[in-house]
Design a protein around this motif. Structure first.
Motif, PDB file in Angstrom:
ATOM      1  N   ARG A   1     -47.798  44.687 107.650  1.00 43.44           N
ATOM      2  CA  ARG A   1     -47.311  43.395 107.054  1.00 43.44           C
ATOM      3  C   ARG A   1     -47.078  42.422 108.259  1.00 43.44           C
ATOM      4  O   ARG A   1     -47.318  41.265 107.973  1.00 43.44           O
ATOM      5  CB  ARG A   1     -46.029  43.660 106.339  1.00 43.44           C
ATOM      6  CG  ARG A   1     -46.481  44.784 105.237  1.00 43.44           C
ATOM      7  CD  ARG A   1     -44.921  45.075 104.426  1.00 43.44           C
ATOM      8  NE  ARG A   1     -44.059  43.724 103.997  1.00 43.44           N
ATOM      9  CZ  ARG A   1     -42.891  43.703 103.655  1.00 43.44           C
ATOM     10  NH1 ARG A   1     -42.205  44.951 103.865  1.00 43.44           N
ATOM     11  NH2 ARG A   1     -42.331  42.617 103.217  1.00 43.44           N
TER      12      ARG A   1
ATOM     13  N   PRO B   1     -55.387  44.049  99.989  1.00 42.96           N
ATOM     14  CA  PRO B   1     -54.597  44.939  99.607  1.00 42.96           C
ATOM     15  C   PRO B   1     -53.179  44.424 100.013  1.00 42.96           C
ATOM     16  O   PRO B   1     -53.156  43.907 101.145  1.00 42.96           O
ATOM     17  CB  PRO B   1     -55.037  46.341 100.186  1.00 42.96           C
ATOM     18  CG  PRO B   1     -55.556  46.104 101.363  1.00 42.96           C
ATOM     19  CD  PRO B   1     -56.482  44.636 100.933  1.00 42.96           C
ATOM     20  N   ALA B   2     -52.174  44.745  99.274  1.00 41.16           N
ATOM     21  CA  ALA B   2     -50.553  44.364  99.695  1.00 41.16           C
ATOM     22  C   ALA B   2     -50.194  45.425 100.882  1.00 41.16           C
ATOM     23  O   ALA B   2     -50.160  46.547  99.962  1.00 41.16           O
ATOM     24  CB  ALA B   2     -49.813  44.303  98.685  1.00 41.16           C
ATOM     25  N   PRO B   3     -50.109  45.432 101.948  1.00 41.12           N
ATOM     26  CA  PRO B   3     -49.859  46.424 102.844  1.00 41.12           C
ATOM     27  C   PRO B   3     -48.565  46.778 102.574  1.00 41.12           C
ATOM     28  O   PRO B   3     -47.540  45.974 102.453  1.00 41.12           O
ATOM     29  CB  PRO B   3     -49.987  45.808 104.423  1.00 41.12           C
ATOM     30  CG  PRO B   3     -49.747  44.230 103.771  1.00 41.12           C
ATOM     31  CD  PRO B   3     -50.323  44.068 102.824  1.00 41.12           C
ATOM     32  N   GLU B   4     -48.252  48.025 102.990  1.00 40.74           N
ATOM     33  CA  GLU B   4     -46.976  48.881 102.729  1.00 40.74           C
ATOM     34  C   GLU B   4     -46.219  49.209 103.863  1.00 40.74           C
ATOM     35  O   GLU B   4     -45.126  49.068 104.285  1.00 40.74           O
ATOM     36  CB  GLU B   4     -47.117  50.181 102.039  1.00 40.74           C
ATOM     37  CG  GLU B   4     -47.482  50.206 100.529  1.00 40.74           C
ATOM     38  CD  GLU B   4     -47.941  51.440  99.954  1.00 40.74           C
ATOM     39  OE1 GLU B   4     -47.407  52.527 100.558  1.00 40.74           O
ATOM     40  OE2 GLU B   4     -48.214  51.412  98.696  1.00 40.74           O
ATOM     41  N   SER B   5     -47.127  49.158 105.107  1.00 40.13           N
ATOM     42  CA  SER B   5     -46.608  49.656 106.467  1.00 40.13           C
ATOM     43  C   SER B   5     -45.997  48.320 107.111  1.00 40.13           C
ATOM     44  O   SER B   5     -46.603  47.074 106.911  1.00 40.13           O
ATOM     45  CB  SER B   5     -47.415  50.174 107.422  1.00 40.13           C
ATOM     46  OG  SER B   5     -47.196  49.907 108.773  1.00 40.13           O
ATOM     47  N   MET B   6     -44.889  48.262 107.440  1.00 39.22           N
ATOM     48  CA  MET B   6     -44.171  46.960 108.065  1.00 39.22           C
ATOM     49  C   MET B   6     -45.075  46.531 109.237  1.00 39.22           C
ATOM     50  O   MET B   6     -45.122  45.196 109.476  1.00 39.22           O
ATOM     51  CB  MET B   6     -42.659  47.301 108.637  1.00 39.22           C
ATOM     52  CG  MET B   6     -42.065  46.251 109.216  1.00 39.22           C
ATOM     53  SD  MET B   6     -41.989  44.590 107.992  1.00 39.22           S
ATOM     54  CE  MET B   6     -40.744  45.380 106.690  1.00 39.22           C
TER      55      MET B   6
ATOM     56  N   GLN C   1     -49.700  38.359 100.856  1.00 37.69           N
ATOM     57  CA  GLN C   1     -49.712  39.826 100.911  1.00 37.69           C
ATOM     58  C   GLN C   1     -48.631  40.313 101.884  1.00 37.69           C
ATOM     59  O   GLN C   1     -48.198  41.508 101.610  1.00 37.69           O
ATOM     60  CB  GLN C   1     -51.031  40.222 100.943  1.00 37.69           C
ATOM     61  CG  GLN C   1     -52.154  39.635  99.748  1.00 37.69           C
ATOM     62  CD  GLN C   1     -51.775  40.481  98.574  1.00 37.69           C
ATOM     63  OE1 GLN C   1     -50.676  40.204  98.163  1.00 37.69           O
ATOM     64  NE2 GLN C   1     -52.586  41.231  97.976  1.00 37.69           N
TER      65      GLN C   1
END
Length: 236
Positions: free
Chosen positions: A126, A118-123, A50
């Motif tokens: 991540r 969930p797949a995180p969007e914020s670097m 993810q």
């Protein structure tokens, strides 16, 4: 690979056959530890997926295969584990209970993790996922190895090849992992900074955690003697 992290006095795991692993006692402690370690291992794999910043070599292969095979990431992980176990046959190696459990539970846990995380969007998130996943993976590896119920299919393949060919374990491990990494990359698996950090950090992390979680057992002998007694008789 030189290890730099240390955690208390070293504990060398006794070498045992699959039957001896089950006869070594303390199963009420070792079996739950085995399954918890395997679950955590698979869940941490899902965190790496993810994060999307690179996977360990075998998971690069699993993810690459998932692009072409209509199966889930975890199912492919199980399938590859079974194939690797079949490669033990010409090496005349016998899998332990933990080896078979590893081939199944890790894949199931990975699919569970992918379903709930969930797949995180914020670097930032991540990177946090990636770093936490590597640490948890090292802890999980130490937990299931420390249960002393058999190595994982992939680790057993490497040690078996080293034993049968009298080759360097480091060279054989590197050769296998580079091979699966290249194949997985060509199939579209994710290679990145996480791949490098995993390669550099996983060995020291497992070594750091292993003395803290290993279950102390004695290798059973035919007469029920302890390791120390058996050694004394052999050297007398």
């Amino acid at each position: 690979m030189p290890f730099t992290l240390k955690a208390g006095p070293r504990y060398d795991l006794p070498k045992m056959t699959p039957i001896e692993q089950l006869r070594a006692g303390r199963l009420a402690r070792r079996l739950p530890q085995l399954f918890f370690g395997l679950f955590l291992f698979g869940f941490s794999m899902a965190m790496m997926v993810q994060a999307g910043l690179g996977l360990d070599p075998w998971d690069v292969l699993h993810q690459g295969l998932a692009r072409f095979v209509p199966l889930s990431f975890g199912t492919i992980t199980i399938g590859v584990g079974v194939i690797v176990l079949l490669l033990w046959i010409p090496l005349r190696q016998w899998p332990g209970f933990g080896t078979v459990a590893n081939a199944i539970v890790v894949g199931l846990a990975a699919d569970f993790g992918l379903a709930v995380l969930p797949a995180p969007e914020s670097m930032t998130v991540r990177i946090t996922f990636m770093l936490l996943a590597i640490v948890l993976n090292g802890l999980a590896g130490a937990i299931y190895i420390g249960s002393q119920l058999g190595p994982g299919p992939r680790d057993g393949l490497m040690t078996g090849l080293a034993a049968r060919t009298s080759g360097s374990l480091r060279l054989i491990r590197t050769s296998i992992e580079v091979s699966v990494l290249v194949i997985g990359f060509l199939l579209g698996g994710t290679v990145g900074v996480g791949t490098v950090l995993y390669a550099v950090g996983i060995g020291p992390l497992v070594q750091f955690f292993l003395p803290l979680v290993a279950v102390r057992v004695e290798r059973p002998t035919r007469l029920g003697a302890t390791n120390a007694a058996a050694t004394a008789l052999e050297s007398a």
